[in-house]
Motif scaffolding. Structure first.
Motif, PDB file in Angstrom:
ATOM      1  N   UNK A 101       0.806  -1.235   0.000  1.00  0.00           N
ATOM      2  CA  UNK A 101       0.000   0.000   0.000  1.00  0.00           C
ATOM      3  C   UNK A 101       0.833   1.276   0.000  1.00  0.00           C
ATOM      4  N   UNK A 102       1.636   1.494  -1.030  1.00  0.00           N
ATOM      5  CA  UNK A 102       2.464   2.709  -1.023  1.00  0.00           C
ATOM      6  C   UNK A 102       1.659   4.004  -1.048  1.00  0.00           C
ATOM      7  N   UNK A 103       0.375   3.930  -1.438  1.00  0.00           N
ATOM      8  CA  UNK A 103      -0.403   5.174  -1.514  1.00  0.00           C
ATOM      9  C   UNK A 103      -1.161   5.487  -0.233  1.00  0.00           C
ATOM     10  N   UNK A 104      -1.073   4.584   0.736  1.00  0.00           N
ATOM     11  CA  UNK A 104      -1.921   4.709   1.929  1.00  0.00           C
ATOM     12  C   UNK A 104      -1.761   6.052   2.649  1.00  0.00           C
ATOM     13  N   UNK A 105      -2.864   6.742   2.812  1.00  0.00           N
ATOM     14  CA  UNK A 105      -2.893   7.974   3.603  1.00  0.00           C
ATOM     15  C   UNK A 105      -2.207   9.170   2.969  1.00  0.00           C
ATOM     16  N   UNK A 106      -1.904   9.105   1.670  1.00  0.00           N
ATOM     17  CA  UNK A 106      -1.191  10.229   1.045  1.00  0.00           C
ATOM     18  C   UNK A 106      -2.129  11.089   0.197  1.00  0.00           C
ATOM     19  N   UNK A 107      -1.796  12.366   0.118  1.00  0.00           N
ATOM     20  CA  UNK A 107      -2.541  13.275  -0.754  1.00  0.00           C
ATOM     21  C   UNK A 107      -2.314  12.860  -2.209  1.00  0.00           C
ATOM     22  N   UNK A 108      -3.310  13.103  -3.093  1.00  0.00           N
ATOM     23  CA  UNK A 108      -3.197  12.641  -4.484  1.00  0.00           C
ATOM     24  C   UNK A 108      -1.887  13.032  -5.164  1.00  0.00           C
ATOM     25  N   UNK A 109      -1.408  14.233  -4.916  1.00  0.00           N
ATOM     26  CA  UNK A 109      -0.185  14.662  -5.604  1.00  0.00           C
ATOM     27  C   UNK A 109       1.021  13.832  -5.160  1.00  0.00           C
ATOM     28  N   UNK A 110       1.021  13.502  -3.891  1.00  0.00           N
ATOM     29  CA  UNK A 110       2.116  12.684  -3.347  1.00  0.00           C
ATOM     30  C   UNK A 110       2.007  11.250  -3.853  1.00  0.00           C
ATOM     31  N   UNK A 111       0.772  10.778  -3.991  1.00  0.00           N
ATOM     32  CA  UNK A 111       0.563   9.426  -4.527  1.00  0.00           C
ATOM     33  C   UNK A 111       1.153   9.362  -5.943  1.00  0.00           C
ATOM     34  N   UNK A 112       0.898  10.388  -6.723  1.00  0.00           N
ATOM     35  CA  UNK A 112       1.430  10.408  -8.090  1.00  0.00           C
ATOM     36  C   UNK A 112       2.941  10.414  -8.091  1.00  0.00           C
ATOM     37  N   UNK A 113       3.518  11.161  -7.175  1.00  0.00           N
ATOM     38  CA  UNK A 113       4.975  11.235  -7.078  1.00  0.00           C
ATOM     39  C   UNK A 113       5.552   9.855  -6.716  1.00  0.00           C
ATOM     40  N   UNK A 114       4.924   9.215  -5.743  1.00  0.00           N
ATOM     41  CA  UNK A 114       5.397   7.887  -5.312  1.00  0.00           C
ATOM     42  C   UNK A 114       5.291   6.909  -6.498  1.00  0.00           C
ATOM     43  N   UNK A 115       4.191   6.951  -7.223  1.00  0.00           N
ATOM     44  CA  UNK A 115       4.027   6.037  -8.357  1.00  0.00           C
ATOM     45  C   UNK A 115       4.986   6.349  -9.496  1.00  0.00           C
ATOM     46  N   UNK A 116       5.314   7.623  -9.658  1.00  0.00           N
ATOM     47  CA  UNK A 116       6.312   7.976 -10.674  1.00  0.00           C
ATOM     48  C   UNK A 116       7.637   7.306 -10.322  1.00  0.00           C
ATOM     49  N   UNK A 117       7.964   7.338  -9.051  1.00  0.00           N
ATOM     50  CA  UNK A 117       9.230   6.734  -8.623  1.00  0.00           C
ATOM     51  C   UNK A 117       9.178   5.202  -8.725  1.00  0.00           C
ATOM     52  N   UNK A 118       8.029   4.627  -8.429  1.00  0.00           N
ATOM     53  CA  UNK A 118       7.894   3.166  -8.577  1.00  0.00           C
ATOM     54  C   UNK A 118       8.181   2.782 -10.035  1.00  0.00           C
ATOM     55  N   UNK A 119       7.613   3.557 -10.959  1.00  0.00           N
ATOM     56  CA  UNK A 119       7.857   3.257 -12.389  1.00  0.00           C
ATOM     57  C   UNK A 119       9.326   3.419 -12.729  1.00  0.00           C
ATOM     58  N   UNK A 120       9.934   4.445 -12.166  1.00  0.00           N
ATOM     59  CA  UNK A 120      11.342   4.693 -12.470  1.00  0.00           C
ATOM     60  C   UNK A 120      12.239   3.578 -11.908  1.00  0.00           C
ATOM     61  N   UNK A 121      11.943   3.169 -10.690  1.00  0.00           N
ATOM     62  CA  UNK A 121      12.728   2.074 -10.085  1.00  0.00           C
ATOM     63  C   UNK A 121      12.627   0.834 -10.968  1.00  0.00           C
ATOM     64  N   UNK A 122      11.415   0.587 -11.459  1.00  0.00           N
ATOM     65  CA  UNK A 122      11.206  -0.580 -12.317  1.00  0.00           C
ATOM     66  C   UNK A 122      11.968  -0.431 -13.634  1.00  0.00           C
ATOM     67  N   UNK A 123      11.978   0.775 -14.168  1.00  0.00           N
ATOM     68  CA  UNK A 123      12.683   0.964 -15.445  1.00  0.00           C
ATOM     69  C   UNK A 123      14.195   0.809 -15.263  1.00  0.00           C
ATOM     70  N   UNK A 124      14.668   0.940 -14.025  1.00  0.00           N
ATOM     71  CA  UNK A 124      16.094   0.713 -13.743  1.00  0.00           C
ATOM     72  C   UNK A 124      16.377  -0.771 -13.488  1.00  0.00           C
ATOM     73  N   UNK A 125      15.349  -1.611 -13.592  1.00  0.00           N
ATOM     74  CA  UNK A 125      15.583  -3.054 -13.500  1.00  0.00           C
ATOM     75  C   UNK A 125      15.029  -3.735 -12.259  1.00  0.00           C
TER      76      UNK A 125
END
Ligand code: ATP
Length: 249
Positions: free
Chosen positions: A161-185
């Motif tokens: 639950x990485x989005x738990x309790x976060x404001x929408x803008x922060x949720x988007x930021x966290x998900x952007x980083x999740x995608x980036x981590x994945x793109x790094x392998x």
């Protein structure tokens, strides 16, 4: 890379997870979605060795790791960001990170390298490295929780639950980083109640209800599945233009 077969987990007489099977291939983001109490956290805690299954098998890189100790599992390359962050509020950001790197503590170079990497993903943490973790904002604490999980140099990251309790803008930021981590392998297994976001980033997903997997498919297939739309996306299919708030990923 990670294969779970016929996994069942009980808390006394409560069968929280019932004969669950799924796999995560190298380089994938796989999402398990489900509502409160579906068994998502229980699955992650069993993979990471916190809980023992009553039956079933967990394989990682073709090796059976079922029932291994949590520390061994981290050492093998599976790292777990728990639900609710579970950071140490009275320790500094930096000390929280060092604890995340505990299994690699003998290799100072790797620890320093990992600190540099997480600070490059999360410059806000770098600025606050001497600050007590309990005084960070919710979003910053979530960043710290992800960073701490990265400190052990994982191949697979389990995110609860990485989005738990976060404001929408922060949720988007966290998900952007999740995608980036994945793109790094990094291979990622994600559990979420925020089904839309999770399925949007996931290559594949599984729907968990009452401890059983009831549906699976690609992220796109599940996002279009009427049952998923009704149960997890607020029935938005009828009006395609009207998407949930987090649609702008
Ligand atoms: P949430 O999104 O609310 O965290 P979840 O899908 O992660 O839910 P779990 O936390 O895995 O669900 O819980 C699955 C089931 O197991 C629930 O019915 C829950 O009440 C039960 N459960 C979880 N932990 C325990 C425990 N320590 N003792 C007894 N039952 C438990």
């Amino acid at each position: 890379m990670l294969r779970v077969t016929g996994l069942s987990v009980s808390y006394g007489s409560v069968n929280a997870v019932k004969k669950v099977s799924f796999e995560v291939a190298k380089g994938e983001i796989v999402a398990i979605i489900g509502s409160n109490g579906a068994g998502k956290t229980t699955i992650l805690e069993t993979i990471s060795g916190i809980l023992k299954p009553s039956e079933g098998k967990i394989e990682y890189q073709e090796k059976d790791i079922t029932g291994q100790k949590a520390e061994k599992i981290v050492r093998l390359g599976i790292s777990h960001m728990p639900e609710g962050r579970k950071i140490f509020p009275d320790l500094t950001v930096e000390d929280n990170l060092l604890l995340g790197g505990w299994v690699r503590r003998r290799d100072r170079q790797i620890i320093q390298q990992n600190i540099d990497i997480v600070f490059s993903y999360f410059p806000r943490l770098k600025e606050r490295k001497a600050q007590l973790a309990g005084t960070l904002s919710g979003g910053e604490q979530q960043m710290l929780a992800i960073s701490r999980a990265l400190m052990s140099s994982p191949n697979v990251l389990l995110l609860d639950e990485p989005s738990l309790g976060l404001a929408p803008i922060m949720v988007q930021e966290i998900y952007r980083i999740i995608k980036e981590l994945n793109s790094q392998g990094l291979t990622i297994l994600l559990v979420e109640q925020m089904a839309y976001l999770a399925l949007k980033v996931a290559s594949r997903g599984y729907v968990l209800e009452n401890g059983r997997i009831v549906l699976n498919g690609t992220g796109t297939e599940l996002l279009q599945n009427p049952k998923v739309i009704d149960a997890y996306l607020g029935g938005k299919k009828k009006n395609q233009k009207e998407k949930p708030k987090e649609a702008s990923l």
